[in-house]
Design an enzyme around this catalytic site. Structure first.
Site, PDB file in Angstrom:
ATOM      1  N   LEU A   1     -44.021  33.872 -22.638  1.00 24.62           N
ATOM      2  CA  LEU A   1     -43.425  35.314 -23.619  1.00 24.62           C
ATOM      3  C   LEU A   1     -43.764  35.024 -25.110  1.00 24.62           C
ATOM      4  O   LEU A   1     -43.190  34.064 -25.534  1.00 24.62           O
ATOM      5  CB  LEU A   1     -42.039  35.714 -23.335  1.00 24.62           C
ATOM      6  CG  LEU A   1     -41.493  37.022 -23.128  1.00 24.62           C
ATOM      7  CD1 LEU A   1     -41.996  37.664 -22.027  1.00 24.62           C
ATOM      8  CD2 LEU A   1     -40.086  36.764 -23.316  1.00 24.62           C
ATOM      9  N   HIS A   2     -44.732  35.942 -25.620  1.00 25.09           N
ATOM     10  CA  HIS A   2     -44.744  35.642 -26.993  1.00 25.09           C
ATOM     11  C   HIS A   2     -45.100  36.915 -27.880  1.00 25.09           C
ATOM     12  O   HIS A   2     -45.280  36.981 -28.918  1.00 25.09           O
ATOM     13  CB  HIS A   2     -45.982  34.685 -27.285  1.00 25.09           C
ATOM     14  CG  HIS A   2     -47.124  35.049 -26.860  1.00 25.09           C
ATOM     15  ND1 HIS A   2     -47.759  35.076 -25.741  1.00 25.09           N
ATOM     16  CD2 HIS A   2     -48.452  35.402 -28.016  1.00 25.09           C
ATOM     17  CE1 HIS A   2     -49.129  35.511 -25.815  1.00 25.09           C
ATOM     18  NE2 HIS A   2     -49.390  35.693 -27.070  1.00 25.09           N
ATOM     19  N   ARG A   3     -45.411  37.946 -26.884  1.00 23.63           N
ATOM     20  CA  ARG A   3     -45.800  39.457 -27.767  1.00 23.63           C
ATOM     21  C   ARG A   3     -44.744  39.673 -28.697  1.00 23.63           C
ATOM     22  O   ARG A   3     -43.552  39.776 -28.054  1.00 23.63           O
ATOM     23  CB  ARG A   3     -45.972  40.481 -26.592  1.00 23.63           C
ATOM     24  CG  ARG A   3     -47.225  40.222 -25.918  1.00 23.63           C
ATOM     25  CD  ARG A   3     -48.472  40.668 -26.350  1.00 23.63           C
ATOM     26  NE  ARG A   3     -49.542  39.807 -25.535  1.00 23.63           N
ATOM     27  CZ  ARG A   3     -50.791  39.294 -26.124  1.00 23.63           C
ATOM     28  NH1 ARG A   3     -50.983  39.488 -27.278  1.00 23.63           N
ATOM     29  NH2 ARG A   3     -51.370  38.851 -25.238  1.00 23.63           N
TER      30      ARG A   3
ATOM     31  N   ASP B   1     -46.353  37.618 -20.619  1.00 27.02           N
ATOM     32  CA  ASP B   1     -47.264  38.737 -21.555  1.00 27.02           C
ATOM     33  C   ASP B   1     -48.460  38.237 -22.077  1.00 27.02           C
ATOM     34  O   ASP B   1     -49.019  38.897 -22.835  1.00 27.02           O
ATOM     35  CB  ASP B   1     -46.100  39.531 -22.335  1.00 27.02           C
ATOM     36  CG  ASP B   1     -45.557  38.443 -23.335  1.00 27.02           C
ATOM     37  OD1 ASP B   1     -46.193  37.340 -23.509  1.00 27.02           O
ATOM     38  OD2 ASP B   1     -44.869  38.755 -24.244  1.00 27.02           O
TER      39      ASP B   1
END
Ligand code: UD1
Length: 366
Positions: free
Chosen positions: A204-206, A283
């Protein structure tokens, strides 16, 4: 002969450029590998050079992290000097990160041809910085190397010249196929005490997921529910790690049973992790493709994707960021009710060769 400049900057660029670099090198073309330094930590950058067989960059700009404007501008200033000094025949950029648009823009203003690897992808979501980078880079590129037919259609709809569009397939899959055997030697499952096929991997990094406290909190809620049913491995991106501290989510995460937060992994260990996951929740863009190539179910925690072929043909399901929708798809997968998927056309490990041949042909004609 004038050199070809190959640009890399951020983690997803390395696996796209490694096979192309090797193909062009094996054809004895003069190459200059430029690393902008957008990503700079050993485990976000250096490890990929070692594992993918990329040489040390010829030029390292070392721009580091900053706001979009500052980062893009610093890359542009540094890259303009590189182009002035080296007079490249063509500049090759990949993907949709800030390094991609920055170097494409400099080259095009200097009348240096630009080749864009992974052209034509569209999420139709202008809130994503990557969508802006994609559209602008394609508009000023002379060679548009597309991974799938949907990308060709997007480019035609936007008025791109048909002759500049080259459907070549997905170059990430070249790297995956080149390395999947080596990944079998990974010791990651032993190190993390994991049973193959019986754990979930999350990335997850958006900004749209981790920068907003309420959205991020809802996603963690889903992990709390899923984590009661299956062990979870979470290689955490530096942006996400910063946000976990900022919002004080450490305690909640620590209380999830069998939830291991680990540092970002190198390419081979990460491939081994995905290959034996029961499910991947992500994501990331590239991971939607890698799971499709490996036939692993993927739950994409976003409201859209620029890679629709992973949904129409592959194993990917787009669920958005709401707790209940993430959990609902996990329940389907836990009961083996997920779709099985096929490998899209031209995801065959020969994309680098097709791109390389097109570049050579272009340079002979111009
Ligand atoms: C960038 C790309 C994104 C891509 C992602 C893959 C843009 C606009 N975004 O997002 O498309 O999916 O890379 O990882 O180009 N940081 C470190 N060490 C590093 C790099 C970053 O600690 O080596 C931290 C810094 O605090 C930085 C933050 O991570 O501020 C975000 O890095 P940045 O490159 O700005 O964006 P990403 O979220 O990584």
């Amino acid at each position: 002969m004038k050199p070809i400049i190959i640009v890399v900057g951020a983690r997803p660029n390395f696996m796209k450029m490694a096979p192309l670099y090797r193909y062009l090198e094996s054809n004895n073309l003069p190459l200059i590998l430029v690393h902008t330094g957008q990503h700079y930590d050993k485990n976000m950058s250096g490890v990929f050079f070692d594992e993918l067989g990329l040489p040390k960059p010829d030029i390292y700009l070392g721009v580091g992290s900053a706001s979009h404007a500052k980062q893009t501008a610093q890359i542009m200033v540094g890259f303009e000097e590189i182009c002035e000094e080296n007079e490249p025949s063509i500049v090759v950029v990949a993907g949709d990160v800030n390094s991609t648009i920055a170097c494409a823009l400099v080259s095009s203003k200097m009348n240096i041809p630009v080749a864009h690897v992974e052209a034509g992808l569209r999420s139709f979501d202008m809130e994503m910085p990557e969508e802006i980078n994609r559209i602008l880079t394609d508009r000023i590129s002379n060679l548009l190397f597309t991974p799938s037919l949907d990308a060709d259609k997007n480019l035609i709809n936007e008025g791109a010249k048909k002759s500049s569009i080259k459907l070549v397939g997905n170059i990430m899959i070249d790297s995956l196929l080149n390395n999947i055997e080596r990944a079998k030697k990974s010791r990651i499952h032993n190190e993390l005490n994991l049973v193959k096929g019986e754990y979930a991997t999350i990335t997850l990094h958006r900004p749209s997921n981790v920068d907003y406290e309420d959205v991020f909190s809802g996603i963690i809620k889903a992990f709390e529910i899923i984590g009661n049913e299956i062990p979870i491995i979470f290689p955490v991106h530096p942006r996400t790690s910063n946000m976990i501290s900022k919002y004080g989510f450490e305690d909640r995460i620590n209380q999830i049973p069998n939830f291991q937060v680990i540092k970002p992994q190198g390419y081979l260990d990460f491939l081994a992790l995905i290959k034996h996951s029961k499910v991947v929740l992500t994501d990331s863009g590239g991971l939607q493709e890698e799971t499709t190539a490996l036939g692993i179910p993927c739950i994409t925690i976003r409201k859209n994707t620029e890679r629709p072929i992973t949904v129409t043909e592959g194993t990917n399901t787009i669920v958005g960021s709401k707790t209940e929708n993430i959990v609902k798809e996990w329940v389907n997968i836990s009961k083996n009710k997920n779709k099985k998927g096929n490998i899209p056309e031209l995801w065959d490990g020969k994309t680098a060769e097709r791109i390389g041949r097109n570049i050579i042909e272009y340079l002979e004609k111009h």
